[in-house]
Design a protein around this motif. Structure first.
Motif, PDB file in Angstrom:
ATOM      1  N   ILE A 204       0.853  -1.191   0.000  1.00  0.00           N
ATOM      2  CA  ILE A 204       0.000   0.000   0.000  1.00  0.00           C
ATOM      3  C   ILE A 204       0.890   1.242   0.000  1.00  0.00           C
ATOM      4  CG2 ILE A 204      -1.692   1.338   1.325  1.00  0.00           C
ATOM      5  CD1 ILE A 204      -2.812  -1.318   2.359  1.00  0.00           C
ATOM      6  N   VAL A 205       0.629   2.133  -0.949  1.00  0.00           N
ATOM      7  CA  VAL A 205       1.358   3.401  -1.037  1.00  0.00           C
ATOM      8  C   VAL A 205       0.371   4.519  -0.726  1.00  0.00           C
ATOM      9  CG1 VAL A 205       2.658   4.934  -2.569  1.00  0.00           C
ATOM     10  CG2 VAL A 205       2.904   2.453  -2.795  1.00  0.00           C
ATOM     11  N   ALA A 206       0.625   5.252   0.361  1.00  0.00           N
ATOM     12  CA  ALA A 206      -0.316   6.307   0.765  1.00  0.00           C
ATOM     13  C   ALA A 206       0.219   7.677   0.388  1.00  0.00           C
ATOM     14  CB  ALA A 206      -0.545   6.243   2.274  1.00  0.00           C
ATOM     15  N   LEU A 207      -0.656   8.482  -0.224  1.00  0.00           N
ATOM     16  CA  LEU A 207      -0.294   9.863  -0.534  1.00  0.00           C
ATOM     17  C   LEU A 207      -0.737  10.728   0.636  1.00  0.00           C
ATOM     18  CD1 LEU A 207      -1.722  10.169  -4.162  1.00  0.00           C
ATOM     19  CD2 LEU A 207       0.650   9.874  -3.543  1.00  0.00           C
ATOM     20  N   LEU A 218      -2.246  14.140  -8.665  1.00  0.00           N
ATOM     21  CA  LEU A 218      -1.221  13.110  -8.857  1.00  0.00           C
ATOM     22  C   LEU A 218      -1.887  11.731  -8.885  1.00  0.00           C
ATOM     23  CD1 LEU A 218       1.821  12.442  -8.993  1.00  0.00           C
ATOM     24  CD2 LEU A 218       1.816  12.304  -6.510  1.00  0.00           C
ATOM     25  N   PHE A 219      -2.801  11.513  -7.945  1.00  0.00           N
ATOM     26  CA  PHE A 219      -3.546  10.255  -7.843  1.00  0.00           C
ATOM     27  C   PHE A 219      -4.250   9.961  -9.180  1.00  0.00           C
ATOM     28  CE2 PHE A 219      -7.295   7.763  -6.571  1.00  0.00           C
ATOM     29  CZ  PHE A 219      -6.728   6.801  -5.752  1.00  0.00           C
ATOM     30  N   ASN A 220      -4.917  10.991  -9.714  1.00  0.00           N
ATOM     31  CA  ASN A 220      -5.634  10.826 -10.996  1.00  0.00           C
ATOM     32  C   ASN A 220      -4.684  10.499 -12.127  1.00  0.00           C
ATOM     33  OD1 ASN A 220      -7.951  11.437  -9.740  1.00  0.00           O
ATOM     34  ND2 ASN A 220      -8.114  13.511 -10.504  1.00  0.00           N
ATOM     35  N   HIS A 221      -3.549  11.207 -12.133  1.00  0.00           N
ATOM     36  CA  HIS A 221      -2.588  11.019 -13.210  1.00  0.00           C
ATOM     37  C   HIS A 221      -2.085   9.569 -13.207  1.00  0.00           C
ATOM     38  CE1 HIS A 221      -0.047  13.579 -15.970  1.00  0.00           C
ATOM     39  NE2 HIS A 221       0.287  12.347 -16.245  1.00  0.00           N
ATOM     40  N   VAL A 222      -1.813   9.069 -12.002  1.00  0.00           N
ATOM     41  CA  VAL A 222      -1.249   7.727 -11.886  1.00  0.00           C
ATOM     42  C   VAL A 222      -2.308   6.655 -12.135  1.00  0.00           C
ATOM     43  CG1 VAL A 222      -0.075   6.125 -10.323  1.00  0.00           C
ATOM     44  CG2 VAL A 222       0.503   8.543 -10.263  1.00  0.00           C
ATOM     45  N   MET A 241      -8.996   4.487  -2.690  1.00  0.00           N
ATOM     46  CA  MET A 241      -7.936   3.512  -2.964  1.00  0.00           C
ATOM     47  C   MET A 241      -8.100   2.900  -4.344  1.00  0.00           C
ATOM     48  SD  MET A 241      -7.581   1.692   0.695  1.00  0.00           S
ATOM     49  CE  MET A 241      -5.867   1.920   1.045  1.00  0.00           C
ATOM     50  N   ARG A 242      -6.999   2.751  -5.042  1.00  0.00           N
ATOM     51  CA  ARG A 242      -7.042   2.124  -6.359  1.00  0.00           C
ATOM     52  C   ARG A 242      -5.837   1.194  -6.478  1.00  0.00           C
ATOM     53  NH1 ARG A 242     -10.900   4.680  -6.577  1.00  0.00           N
ATOM     54  NH2 ARG A 242     -11.909   5.943  -8.149  1.00  0.00           N
ATOM     55  N   SER A 243      -6.037   0.119  -7.213  1.00  0.00           N
ATOM     56  CA  SER A 243      -4.897  -0.753  -7.455  1.00  0.00           C
ATOM     57  C   SER A 243      -4.261  -0.304  -8.775  1.00  0.00           C
ATOM     58  CB  SER A 243      -5.418  -2.181  -7.518  1.00  0.00           C
ATOM     59  OG  SER A 243      -4.714  -2.890  -8.452  1.00  0.00           O
ATOM     60  N   VAL A 244      -2.948  -0.141  -8.775  1.00  0.00           N
ATOM     61  CA  VAL A 244      -2.242   0.397  -9.942  1.00  0.00           C
ATOM     62  C   VAL A 244      -1.045  -0.471 -10.277  1.00  0.00           C
ATOM     63  CG1 VAL A 244      -1.088   2.446 -10.867  1.00  0.00           C
ATOM     64  CG2 VAL A 244      -2.678   2.694  -8.980  1.00  0.00           C
ATOM     65  N   GLU A 245      -0.877  -0.750 -11.560  1.00  0.00           N
ATOM     66  CA  GLU A 245       0.331  -1.450 -11.966  1.00  0.00           C
ATOM     67  C   GLU A 245       1.323  -0.410 -12.439  1.00  0.00           C
ATOM     68  OE1 GLU A 245       1.299  -5.492 -14.382  1.00  0.00           O
ATOM     69  OE2 GLU A 245      -0.709  -5.067 -13.645  1.00  0.00           O
ATOM     70  N   LEU A 246       2.415  -0.264 -11.707  1.00  0.00           N
ATOM     71  CA  LEU A 246       3.395   0.752 -12.087  1.00  0.00           C
ATOM     72  C   LEU A 246       4.169   0.274 -13.302  1.00  0.00           C
ATOM     73  CD1 LEU A 246       4.765   1.735  -8.573  1.00  0.00           C
ATOM     74  CD2 LEU A 246       3.210   3.046  -9.994  1.00  0.00           C
ATOM     75  N   ILE A 253      -1.325  -0.713  -4.198  1.00  0.00           N
ATOM     76  CA  ILE A 253      -2.597  -0.053  -3.924  1.00  0.00           C
ATOM     77  C   ILE A 253      -2.248   1.380  -3.543  1.00  0.00           C
ATOM     78  CG2 ILE A 253      -4.535   0.103  -2.331  1.00  0.00           C
ATOM     79  CD1 ILE A 253      -4.534  -2.931  -2.175  1.00  0.00           C
ATOM     80  N   LEU A 254      -2.797   2.312  -4.305  1.00  0.00           N
ATOM     81  CA  LEU A 254      -2.514   3.723  -4.044  1.00  0.00           C
ATOM     82  C   LEU A 254      -3.681   4.302  -3.248  1.00  0.00           C
ATOM     83  CD1 LEU A 254      -0.217   5.624  -4.902  1.00  0.00           C
ATOM     84  CD2 LEU A 254      -1.658   6.403  -6.778  1.00  0.00           C
ATOM     85  N   SER A 255      -3.360   5.015  -2.175  1.00  0.00           N
ATOM     86  CA  SER A 255      -4.405   5.538  -1.303  1.00  0.00           C
ATOM     87  C   SER A 255      -4.258   7.057  -1.195  1.00  0.00           C
ATOM     88  CB  SER A 255      -4.249   4.874   0.062  1.00  0.00           C
ATOM     89  OG  SER A 255      -4.911   5.598   1.047  1.00  0.00           O
ATOM     90  N   ASP A 256      -5.342   7.762  -1.512  1.00  0.00           N
ATOM     91  CA  ASP A 256      -5.328   9.228  -1.444  1.00  0.00           C
ATOM     92  C   ASP A 256      -6.005   9.640  -0.137  1.00  0.00           C
ATOM     93  OD1 ASP A 256      -5.073  11.862  -2.163  1.00  0.00           O
ATOM     94  OD2 ASP A 256      -6.837  11.894  -3.462  1.00  0.00           O
ATOM     95  N   THR A 257      -5.423  10.581   0.594  1.00  0.00           N
ATOM     96  CA  THR A 257      -5.988  10.938   1.910  1.00  0.00           C
ATOM     97  C   THR A 257      -6.365  12.414   1.971  1.00  0.00           C
ATOM     98  OG1 THR A 257      -3.817  11.490   2.779  1.00  0.00           O
ATOM     99  CG2 THR A 257      -4.562   9.238   3.099  1.00  0.00           C
ATOM    100  N   VAL A 258      -7.050  12.782   3.053  1.00  0.00           N
ATOM    101  CA  VAL A 258      -7.457  14.161   3.275  1.00  0.00           C
ATOM    102  C   VAL A 258      -6.215  15.036   3.473  1.00  0.00           C
ATOM    103  CG1 VAL A 258      -7.670  13.799   5.764  1.00  0.00           C
ATOM    104  CG2 VAL A 258      -8.912  15.662   4.713  1.00  0.00           C
ATOM    105  N   GLY A 259      -6.290  16.272   3.013  1.00  0.00           N
ATOM    106  CA  GLY A 259      -5.161  17.192   3.179  1.00  0.00           C
ATOM    107  C   GLY A 259      -5.003  17.628   4.626  1.00  0.00           C
ATOM    108  N   PHE A 260      -3.753  17.804   5.046  1.00  0.00           N
ATOM    109  CA  PHE A 260      -3.501  18.279   6.407  1.00  0.00           C
ATOM    110  C   PHE A 260      -3.549  19.798   6.405  1.00  0.00           C
ATOM    111  CE2 PHE A 260      -0.557  14.448   7.435  1.00  0.00           C
ATOM    112  CZ  PHE A 260      -1.587  13.604   7.092  1.00  0.00           C
ATOM    113  N   ILE A 261      -3.648  20.366   7.574  1.00  0.00           N
ATOM    114  CA  ILE A 261      -3.708  21.821   7.675  1.00  0.00           C
ATOM    115  C   ILE A 261      -3.138  22.232   9.015  1.00  0.00           C
ATOM    116  CG2 ILE A 261      -6.092  21.742   8.562  1.00  0.00           C
ATOM    117  CD1 ILE A 261      -6.513  24.347   6.933  1.00  0.00           C
TER     118      ILE A 261
END
Length: 423
Positions: A204-207, A218-222, A241-246, A253-261
């Motif tokens: 799992i790769v978390a952004l 970036l998530f969309n691009h990948v 979360m999406r499964s991506v073949e690099l 599995i690429l995971s996009d998360t809420v932005g920090f502030i």
């Protein structure tokens, strides 16, 4: 006939309290607050300004002269809502609303509004409701000096003469108990999902990153996924979360998360622990930074602090993805590219143009490969299934048979170690 949504005219104020210990740089704090406000639909920010104060007035936040001056400004601009970028006590809120005849939201209230607008999953919705109720509970102030009798009666419910505030408080507490129960069920379901995911043989790769750093783009691009990618703070709230073949690399599995502030109010950090919990299961964290932002270094510091508070340990590999290089001036760009070429942990990319993404994919593949560790396992003869799995995975370097079973030297990834535990 289509129903037109009512647009609310809003003004953003950043109180710059010169004596405060945790004082932030006023102009960039105001800019961030305006961007926060822009993340709410049906809101038009008609103006904004920094208000310098030596100290906050306990009853009204601002001094009388400043209140009058701002009141005139709001009237002239037909302002209906004032967003104050900072904490405002219930008493201050009531007094200012009276003086200016507008609705007031403080920073926590605004972020809550955004969260409730963005929450997508069942859990996200429950978390938002709980945070909103806890916040409301602190805003219950006596509107009258005398005790307003809500009911006399026989004292079956809350006793005779229970005040409106006590009744409201109890209603909120009951509701919170109910939500906690629902949440416990949802979390249990997610635990099961996560256990099932631990069996998925993909890392799992978390952004992660400061809000608006470009994670979703970036998530969309990948992934080619249509995740909501807008130049808007908090565009993402629930982990996607999406499964991506690099390319030439592993499947992840690429995971996009809420932005920090920065200065995320504590009750919200707690409420959104769950939205960030996915990060704890990650094999690799990509810390996405908006390198073109003047506060990029501060933002990165905030992200690191939140990751630490979540319990992300040093064992989890991290790469810094310096995004938005397409927006840099030539000199700055050269310096950024030079540093990225010197340091393996830094990748300079543009999620918009796609520049640097190939190097990023390679770095992800290398980072996940280098995650392997060596261990010695002792298995009994009864654990034939586990031994067969280890052979199938190709992680055994050496095996010795003993009287009781087998001693195996294995070389494996964290992912494989986790899967082995779940066998």
């Amino acid at each position: 006939m289509e129903h037109e949504t009512q647009v609310t005219r809003a003004w953003v104020l950043h109180p710059d309290i010169t004596g405060a210990d945790d004082r932030r740089e006023a102009s960039s704090a105001l800019e961030e607050a305006v961007a926060l406000a822009a993340a709410l639909p049906d809101l038009e920010v008609v103006g904004s300004n920094v208000v310098r104060l030596s100290k906050a007035q306990p009853g009204t936040l601002f001094g009388t002269g400043k209140i009058e001056e701002l009141g005139g400004l709001f009237k002239a601009n037909e302002v209906e809502l004032v967003l104050i970028d900072g904490p405002v006590s219930p008493v201050q809120q009531r007094n200012l609303e009276k003086a200016w005849k507008v609705k007031i939201l403080d920073r926590t209230g605004l972020i809550l509004e955004i969260f409730s607008d963005r929450a997508r999953t069942r859990e996200g919705v429950l978390q938002v409701e709980m945070a909103a109720l806890s916040y409301q509970r602190t805003r219950l102030v006596r509107a009258w000096t005398h005790l307003e009798r809500q009911r006399g009666g026989l004292g079956f419910v809350g006793g005779p003469g229970e005040t409106q505030i006590e009744a409201d408080r109890r209603a909120i507490d009951d509701q919170l108990v109910r939500l906690r129960r629902q949440l416990a069920k949802v979390v249990k379901t997610r635990e099961l999902h996560r256990k099932a995911r631990a069996k998925v043989p993909f890392p799992i790769v978390a952004l992660v990153g400061y809000t608006n750093a470009g994670k979703s783009t970036l998530f969309n691009h990948v992934t080619g996924a249509e995740v909501m990618a807008k130049d808007m703070l908090f565009a993402t709230l629930d982990p996607t979360m999406r499964s991506v073949e690099l390319p030439d690399g592993p499947e992840v599995i690429l995971s996009d998360t809420v932005g920090f502030i920065s200065d995320l109010p504590t009750q919200l950090v707690a409420a959104f622990r769950a939205t960030l919990e996915e990060v704890l299961a990650a094999d690799l964290i990509l810390h996405v930074r908006d390198i073109a932002h003047e506060e990029s270094e501060h933002q990165a510091e905030d992200v690191r602090t939140i990751l630490e508070s979540l319990g992300v340990d040093e064992n989890t590999r991290q790469l810094e993805v310096w995004n938005k290089i397409d927006l840099l001036e030539d000199d700055h760009r050269e310096a950024v590219m030079a540093r990225a070429s010197r340091e393996d942990e830094i990748l300079a990319v543009s999620a918009v143009t796609g520049e640097g993404l190939e190097a990023l994919y390679n770095a992800i593949a290398v980072a996940l490969q280098s995650e392997k560790t060596r261990e010695v396992l002792t298995l009994s003869f009864a654990q034939g299934k586990a031994r067969a799995w280890l052979f199938k995975e190709g992680v055994i370097e050496h095996e010795e048979q003993t009287e009781d079973g087998f001693v195996l030297d294995v070389h494996w990834t964290q992912k494989q170690a986790r899967q082995f535990e779940n066998l």
